[in-house]
Write an enzyme that holds these catalytic residues in place. Structure first.
Site, PDB file in Angstrom:
ATOM      1  N   CYS A 150     -19.170  32.128  -5.167  1.00 27.43           N
ATOM      2  CA  CYS A 150     -18.455  31.619  -6.338  1.00 27.43           C
ATOM      3  C   CYS A 150     -18.918  32.400  -7.553  1.00 27.43           C
ATOM      4  O   CYS A 150     -20.115  32.655  -7.712  1.00 27.43           O
ATOM      5  CB  CYS A 150     -18.697  30.120  -6.539  1.00 27.43           C
ATOM      6  SG  CYS A 150     -17.732  29.428  -7.908  1.00 27.43           S
TER       7      CYS A 150
ATOM      8  N   GLN B 205     -18.785  20.635 -23.486  1.00 27.33           N
ATOM      9  CA  GLN B 205     -17.854  21.748 -23.303  1.00 27.33           C
ATOM     10  C   GLN B 205     -18.374  22.687 -22.211  1.00 27.33           C
ATOM     11  O   GLN B 205     -19.531  23.108 -22.235  1.00 27.33           O
ATOM     12  CB  GLN B 205     -17.666  22.509 -24.605  1.00 27.33           C
ATOM     13  CG  GLN B 205     -16.893  21.739 -25.668  1.00 27.33           C
ATOM     14  CD  GLN B 205     -15.400  21.655 -25.371  1.00 27.33           C
ATOM     15  OE1 GLN B 205     -14.908  22.243 -24.429  1.00 27.33           O
ATOM     16  NE2 GLN B 205     -14.683  20.907 -26.200  1.00 27.33           N
TER      17      GLN B 205
ATOM     18  N   ASP C   6      -9.397  15.178 -30.489  1.00 29.40           N
ATOM     19  CA  ASP C   6      -9.553  16.003 -29.287  1.00 29.40           C
ATOM     20  C   ASP C   6      -9.352  15.103 -28.073  1.00 29.40           C
ATOM     21  O   ASP C   6     -10.302  14.763 -27.366  1.00 29.40           O
ATOM     22  CB  ASP C   6     -10.940  16.650 -29.283  1.00 29.40           C
ATOM     23  CG  ASP C   6     -11.110  17.653 -28.144  1.00 29.40           C
ATOM     24  OD1 ASP C   6     -10.156  17.837 -27.366  1.00 29.40           O
ATOM     25  OD2 ASP C   6     -12.208  18.238 -28.022  1.00 29.40           O
TER      26      ASP C   6
ATOM     27  N   CYS D 296      -6.708  20.333 -24.667  1.00 27.08           N
ATOM     28  CA  CYS D 296      -6.860  21.098 -23.425  1.00 27.08           C
ATOM     29  C   CYS D 296      -5.546  21.143 -22.653  1.00 27.08           C
ATOM     30  O   CYS D 296      -5.488  21.666 -21.543  1.00 27.08           O
ATOM     31  CB  CYS D 296      -7.963  20.495 -22.558  1.00 27.08           C
ATOM     32  SG  CYS D 296      -7.652  18.782 -22.068  1.00 27.08           S
TER      33      CYS D 296
END
Length: 469
Positions: free
Chosen positions: A176, A300, A399, A426
């Site tokens: 990954c 975040q 947000d 988002c």
């Protein structure tokens, strides 16, 4: 012949569509195909046929388009973690820019507003500070394995990411490139230790087994490294043995947590948690501020890009020294605290108890005295009583989650007539929906995309709103 489910088709991909799918047309009907890029000529199988569109699975790339590259990861075409690794980063950004523009113009109706050029990410790989690996008793088979004549066993202790659209199958990953390489090394060691010690993976269908998730948080600006093991049962002896093995193999680990989720809920957040080793949190920085991050707290995911995002918010907010700022959906208070040096007072509102606890602790750690935090659902808490207590906002930051703001909150903002609003999202489609309603009272002045999630279709967007005069 009419297009039907199960048909194999040849298709030219004309554009990039929402959620990272390529889009082409057959007899005027839009066909969406994952793992494709504009310019590709492909062979695909129709998996779903609706009145106005169809969805298909890529079988073969017959001719590569100009945007296609070789993915860095062997799992790219099967993994739910990356949807655009087969597209050059330069063109990923172009497609995201187009996506935001389409949402603002088509959904928001703001056809005269031009979207600002996207702020790109300096590190398009190894940027995540958190990886959540799923655990299951069945692994996802590759197309090559499916096509074999002999039986291929899919039962194992699988650790990795869900195959797209499948809750019951885990892509048992062997590499990954989204988080620091130590993340995969810890995950692989954990998998081998569980197999060696005959630990049962959780079976979500039968609700039995032990291991449910492995979550790794690695701070960007400090050396802190958290391993969070989510289990279906509480077995202190087993977890302590695992913790001992992990610490011996990876002395870099600074804290180990055990979340116990003994319910049918698929969440990785435990009904309760235990600190097995270390302080129970990691510490990271955004700007000049330090933040303590618990196992289940939101932070975040891309730390350096969060700084870019927050600078855009600060610029759009245009804060003066006597201003009162409200930060809706404030999480652990990162943005609330980041803006505190410019304002008289900043008030954060958040639903999650653990986030509010973290926010208050973060304010204390950073010696910030001009912030307050309120726990509650936005549509219930953000009332006239609150604004009477803390003062009328000069600027409001919102947000919200991917679903956008509740209609009651949008209506409340229209009633309040705050001089300035900065909307962080988002999900540019739900943001565009909310902006269409707010546009009745506010002028939408700027829209700035910030790429927080390279190799995926996800994009953060910030909008600047000013009250109409």
């Amino acid at each position: 012949m009419a297009l039907k489910k199960g048909n194999d088709i040849k298709l030219k991909i004309d554009d990039a569509a929402y959620k990272g799918k390529g889009i082409g047309k057959i007899d005027g009907l839009a066909v969406f195909v994952p793992n494709t890029a504009p310019g590709d000529r492909i062979k695909a199988r129709v998996m779903k046929k609706k009145k106005n569109y169809a969805e298909a699975k890529l079988l073969e790339v017959l001719e590569e388009g100009p945007y296609r590259i070789d993915p860095k990861c062997q799992h790219a075409k099967n993994c739910g973690g990356c949807s655009w690794q087969h597209v050059s980063y330069k063109h990923q950004k172009e497609f995201k820019q187009d996506q935001v523009r389409d949402h603002i113009h088509r959904i928001g109706g703001l056809t005269d507003l031009e979207v600002s050029p996207i702020i790109s990410c300096d590190n398009p790989f190894y940027y995540r500070n958190k990886m959540e690996y799923s655990i299951g008793h069945k692994r996802w088979l590759s197309q090559e394995e499916v096509n074999r004549d002999e039986y291929v066993d899919d039962r194992c202790f699988a650790v990795g990411l869900h195959a797209p659209g499948r809750f019951d199958k885990i892509l048992n990953i062997r590499e990954c490139h989204l988080q620091d390489p130590i993340s995969y090394k810890i995950m692989d060691f954990f998998r081998q230790w569980c197999i060696k010690n005959d630990i049962a993976p959780f079976n979500r269908i039968e609700n039995k087994g032990f291991m449910r998730n492995l979550i790794i948080r690695k701070a960007f600006y400090t050396d802190d490294l958290m391993v969070n093991v989510v289990t279906y049962q509480d077995d202190q002896g087993l977890i302590e043995a695992l913790a001992k093995a992990l610490r011996e193999e990876f002395p870099e680990i600074t804290t180990i947590i055990n979340n116990v989720n003994d319910t049918k809920s698929p969440t990785s957040e435990g009904r309760y948690e235990k600190v097995i080793y270390g302080p129970g949190y990691i510490t990271d920085k955004i700007g000049d501020y330090h933040f303590n991050i618990d196992a289940n707290a939101f932070f975040q995911t891309n730390t350096p890009q969060a700084e870019q995002l927050y600078e855009v918010v600060k610029q759009f907010a245009d804060i003066e020294a006597d201003n009162i700022i409200y930060d809706l959906y404030c999480g652990v208070g990162t943005l609330t605290i980041y803006l505190s040096d410019k304002a008289q007072k900043v008030v954060g509102i958040e639903l999650e108890e653990v986030a509010i606890k973290n926010a208050r602790r973060n304010a204390e750690v950073n010696n910030i005295a001009n912030v307050s935090f309120i726990k509650g659902d936005m549509k219930d808490v953000f009332t006239e009583a609150v604004t009477n207590k803390f003062g009328a906002p000069d600027c409001l930051i919102t947000d919200p989650p991917r679903a956008g703001m509740h209609p009651d909150v949008v209506d409340r903002l229209k009633e309040l007539k705050v001089p300035r609003i900065v909307y962080v999202s988002c999900n540019s489609s739900t943001m565009a929906r909310d902006l269409q309603k707010l546009n009745e009272v506010y002028e939408i002045q700027e829209v700035q995309p910030v790429d927080m999630f390279p190799q995926t279709y996800h994009i953060e967007t910030v909008a600047k709103l000013a009250l109409r005069k």
